[in-house]
Design a protein around this motif. Structure first.
Motif, PDB file in Angstrom:
ATOM      1  N   GLN A  15       0.829  -1.205   0.000  1.00  0.00           N
ATOM      2  CA  GLN A  15       0.000   0.000   0.000  1.00  0.00           C
ATOM      3  C   GLN A  15       0.865   1.256   0.000  1.00  0.00           C
ATOM      4  O   GLN A  15       0.614   2.201  -0.725  1.00  0.00           O
ATOM      5  N   TRP A  16       1.921   1.280   0.828  1.00  0.00           N
ATOM      6  CA  TRP A  16       2.696   2.517   0.833  1.00  0.00           C
ATOM      7  C   TRP A  16       3.586   2.637  -0.397  1.00  0.00           C
ATOM      8  O   TRP A  16       3.899   3.736  -0.811  1.00  0.00           O
ATOM      9  N   GLY A  17       3.925   1.498  -1.034  1.00  0.00           N
ATOM     10  CA  GLY A  17       4.561   1.593  -2.358  1.00  0.00           C
ATOM     11  C   GLY A  17       3.619   2.252  -3.358  1.00  0.00           C
ATOM     12  O   GLY A  17       4.019   3.127  -4.138  1.00  0.00           O
ATOM     13  N   ASN A  18       2.359   1.864  -3.306  1.00  0.00           N
ATOM     14  CA  ASN A  18       1.387   2.434  -4.235  1.00  0.00           C
ATOM     15  C   ASN A  18       1.063   3.888  -3.929  1.00  0.00           C
ATOM     16  O   ASN A  18       0.940   4.703  -4.846  1.00  0.00           O
ATOM     17  N   ILE A  19       0.934   4.226  -2.654  1.00  0.00           N
ATOM     18  CA  ILE A  19       0.627   5.623  -2.342  1.00  0.00           C
ATOM     19  C   ILE A  19       1.804   6.511  -2.745  1.00  0.00           C
ATOM     20  O   ILE A  19       1.616   7.610  -3.282  1.00  0.00           O
ATOM     21  N   ALA A  20       3.019   6.012  -2.522  1.00  0.00           N
ATOM     22  CA  ALA A  20       4.207   6.774  -2.943  1.00  0.00           C
ATOM     23  C   ALA A  20       4.221   6.911  -4.463  1.00  0.00           C
ATOM     24  O   ALA A  20       4.508   7.986  -5.002  1.00  0.00           O
ATOM     25  N   GLY A  21       3.878   5.839  -5.169  1.00  0.00           N
ATOM     26  CA  GLY A  21       3.816   5.883  -6.629  1.00  0.00           C
ATOM     27  C   GLY A  21       2.739   6.834  -7.119  1.00  0.00           C
ATOM     28  O   GLY A  21       2.943   7.589  -8.081  1.00  0.00           O
ATOM     29  N   TRP A  73       1.323   5.888   5.812  1.00  0.00           N
ATOM     30  CA  TRP A  73       1.182   6.243   4.399  1.00  0.00           C
ATOM     31  C   TRP A  73       0.948   7.733   4.219  1.00  0.00           C
ATOM     32  O   TRP A  73       1.291   8.285   3.177  1.00  0.00           O
ATOM     33  N   LEU A  77      12.308   5.177  -5.553  1.00  0.00           N
ATOM     34  CA  LEU A  77      11.107   4.541  -5.022  1.00  0.00           C
ATOM     35  C   LEU A  77      10.967   3.187  -5.703  1.00  0.00           C
ATOM     36  O   LEU A  77      11.027   3.111  -6.936  1.00  0.00           O
ATOM     37  N   ILE A  78      10.829   2.136  -4.902  1.00  0.00           N
ATOM     38  CA  ILE A  78      10.527   0.820  -5.445  1.00  0.00           C
ATOM     39  C   ILE A  78       9.038   0.592  -5.195  1.00  0.00           C
ATOM     40  O   ILE A  78       8.628   0.144  -4.134  1.00  0.00           O
ATOM     41  N   ARG A  79       8.231   0.967  -6.187  1.00  0.00           N
ATOM     42  CA  ARG A  79       6.778   0.849  -5.999  1.00  0.00           C
ATOM     43  C   ARG A  79       6.387  -0.604  -5.843  1.00  0.00           C
ATOM     44  O   ARG A  79       5.499  -0.952  -5.057  1.00  0.00           O
ATOM     45  N   ILE A 101       4.659   8.743   4.183  1.00  0.00           N
ATOM     46  CA  ILE A 101       5.381   8.371   2.962  1.00  0.00           C
ATOM     47  C   ILE A 101       4.910   9.253   1.804  1.00  0.00           C
ATOM     48  O   ILE A 101       5.710   9.705   0.976  1.00  0.00           O
ATOM     49  N   ILE A 119      10.636   0.396   0.538  1.00  0.00           N
ATOM     50  CA  ILE A 119      10.285   1.001  -0.764  1.00  0.00           C
ATOM     51  C   ILE A 119      11.137   2.213  -1.151  1.00  0.00           C
ATOM     52  O   ILE A 119      11.075   2.643  -2.295  1.00  0.00           O
ATOM     53  N   VAL A 134       7.458  11.768  -0.220  1.00  0.00           N
ATOM     54  CA  VAL A 134       7.605  11.770  -1.682  1.00  0.00           C
ATOM     55  C   VAL A 134       7.219  13.147  -2.245  1.00  0.00           C
ATOM     56  O   VAL A 134       7.905  13.688  -3.119  1.00  0.00           O
TER      57      VAL A 134
END
Lengths: 305, 305
Positions: free
Chosen positions: A199-205, B200, B150-152, B203, B21, B207
């Motif tokens: 989830q935090w990978g996606n929110i960062a993305g 999140w 960032l590693i999504r 994060i 991430i 970002v």
């Protein structure tokens, strides 16, 4: 007596992986509100179209923030508000937020713009508290700022306005009831760390995609492994609708707020219309009444006429 | 025979709220590696400074990625690698990643740059698997790209390079052992949803701060309510050190990778030096040996001489 008309737009909170922290402002549906400055310490809120409102202003979403304002400024003034409600309460596109934010933005205008946007959000959150029992900003913030807003923190309030990508939003509001309280109650208090990391990978993305104006990255990041699998059970047709909208070209989307509305983002108006057709098909087949809306992301938020 | 020298820098993985991430590339410490192209299908890895390496290249972090490369390209070539190790293994600043990434970047150079950065990361992750049992990219990605990455998503691999803000990084490596496996084992598989939401929010703020070059927002977002409270127990002096560094003007920081190194970000070199002094004081008092490093965020990553 001074008065003004404010247009207060609908908003999409949660934004898939952005549960409780991201909101987006729509161009339609939009409430219209006529707000008058009174020369007595009184708040009156009326419905222009027969929608029943609590008589006590402390119990309604437009009245509660205005009570806070007159409490704080300690002058001999009040407000009368007439609401033309186009955003259906309970739809999941920020109906209560529009009433709260619209009232505050109009009041601020009538008082000579003495409040910052952050202060206006603080006041508008009193309306959200009346509506759902919780002071949250993920609808009132985009309603006041426009565009997409990040609520990094509620306490202390830390709002980060993000640019609005040139995307189209298609929203369907199936006429079923999903109570915010129920949608909150079914969530689990504990979640898997491995899902939280996704989830935090996606929110960062998603935030990176918004700031870099990279719509493909926005699309790839619109995944929710935590809230959607649970809440979507409350919305008939959700899984099929989502799949069909993605097949029709939508970048991604999900539940708007706590539902039952569903939103989808698309790169072009043409795709947004195809997506709308898919949504219509699903709820026609399910014999559920619905409304659909197509709009660009609204960069202005509440506007004074 | 063709050969080259590559400098492979240390990296800070996890970046406080960016667990698993986000990673950041340092300017020092940096490993140096001399890599020769061989005309036989063989990988040889040697230490230039007596650090014991597994003889089987499949078991060392520089060798494993090179074995994958010669497997894939199916030509009559191999590599000989000589490593000058400045980044202490087990320090938490990406020692294994530097060996893996440096080997791959050098091999790619010697093969006429035939691999994309994403492919190089894919190869380098085989080295991380040897080191920790897990293919992760949060050190090898910033080591290869430079800046902040960032590693999504790992599967499929989705790396988003972010700009490097003009900040100084102070790192202290206390000479205590924290095994990555232990640091992972003490984490809880389940976390509180309310803490995940804070995470999140942070994060997303981090970002946004990096992309907007808003260093105050970066500082406010450097909070971790999930991993740090658990892992910091493995690092003596952590809480006091963090508090003292913040009082000395650091924007924020936390555990580097899985520790024991700790990093702090500062706006100016002057502050970074004050922060270093605070770190030195703590570990001098605790009678723990340490190294400190001050560097700007490294925008280049691995470089060929």
């Amino acid at each position: 007596m001074k008065s003004c008309t404010v247009y207060a737009p609908g908003t999409v909170a949660n934004l898939v992986c952005g549960f409780d922290i991201l909101g987006l402002c729509l161009s339609s549906p939009t409430d219209k509100m006529e707000v008058k400055l009174l020369n007595e310490r009184k708040i009156i809120v009326k419905s222009a179209d027969g929608y029943p409102l609590p008589e006590d202003p402390a119990l309604n979403t437009a009245g509660a923030p205005l009570l806070e304002i007159i409490k704080d400024i300690n002058e001999n003034i009040g407000f009368e508000v007439l609401i033309y409600k186009n955003i259906k309460p309970g739809s999941g596109v920020g109906s209560s937020a529009a009433s709260a934010a619209g009232a505050v933005v109009a009041a601020n205008h009538l008082l000579g713009n003495r409040f910052s946007k952050e202060q206006q959000i603080q006041y508008a959150m009193f309306g959200e508290k009346v509506a759902s029992g919780v002071k949250h900003a993920d609808n009132v913030a985009p309603c006041i700022y426009g565009g997409i807003t990040l609520i990094r923190s509620i306490n202390p309030l830390d709002i980060i306005p993000l640019p609005a990508p040139d995307l189209y939003v298609t929203v369907v509001h199936p006429q079923i009831e999903v109570r915010t309280a129920d949608a909150r109650a079914i969530l689990k208090h504990q979640i898997e760390l491995k899902n939280a990391i996704k989830q935090w990978g996606n929110i960062a993305g998603l935030v990176a995609g918004i700031l870099k104006n990279d719509v493909e990255l926005i699309g790839r990041s619109l995944e929710d492994h935590i809230i959607e699998p649970i809440r979507s059970q409350l919305i008939p047709g959700f899984a099929e609708l989502k799949q069909n909208c993605l097949s029709a070209g939508a970048l991604g989307g999900g539940i708007s707020g706590s539902g039952p509305s569903i939103f989808m983002l698309s790169k072009t108006e043409e795709t947004a219309i195809k997506v709308e057709a898919e949504m219509q098909k699903i709820y026609t087949n399910l014999q559920v009444d619905y409304h659909t809306y197509i709009s660009k992301i609204n960069k202005q938020g509440c506007t004074i006429e």
